[in-house]
Motif scaffolding. Structure first.
Motif: not given
Length: 87
Positions: A19-23, A42-48, A28-29
């Motif tokens: 999740t840190g990588f996704l954040a 929110d989507s990153i937290n849900a994925f985690g 970066f993007l």
């Protein structure tokens, strides 16, 4: 500390890394002006949460499968135990 808690902490660490990588990727993007409407905090937290739950489920399924007499070898061992009177 017991072994179960150590494994749980290892899984939490893995999920935190992903999740840190996704954040970081989201940040970066954003700096190069690329945005995805679905890539939010929110989507990153849900994925985690989903990833953590999936890993816990996989570990539990493996533990149940490994600790029961489901495989052919395990069934043979179970039969030997019954014949020897140890079960």
């Amino acid at each position: 500390m017991n072994e179960k808690q150590i494994k749980k902490d290892k899984i939490k660490g893995l999920v935190t890394l992903v999740t840190g990588f996704l954040a970081a990727l989201m940040g970066f993007l954003a700096t190069i002006n690329i945005e995805f409407s679905w890539l939010t905090e929110d989507s990153i937290n849900a994925f985690g949460v989903l990833l953590f739950s999936a890993i816990i489920l996989a570990v539990n399924v493996y533990a149940i499968w490994k600790n029961t007499f489901t495989t052919r070898k395990a069934q043979e061992q179970n039969e030997v135990l019954y014949k020897s009177g140890k079960k």
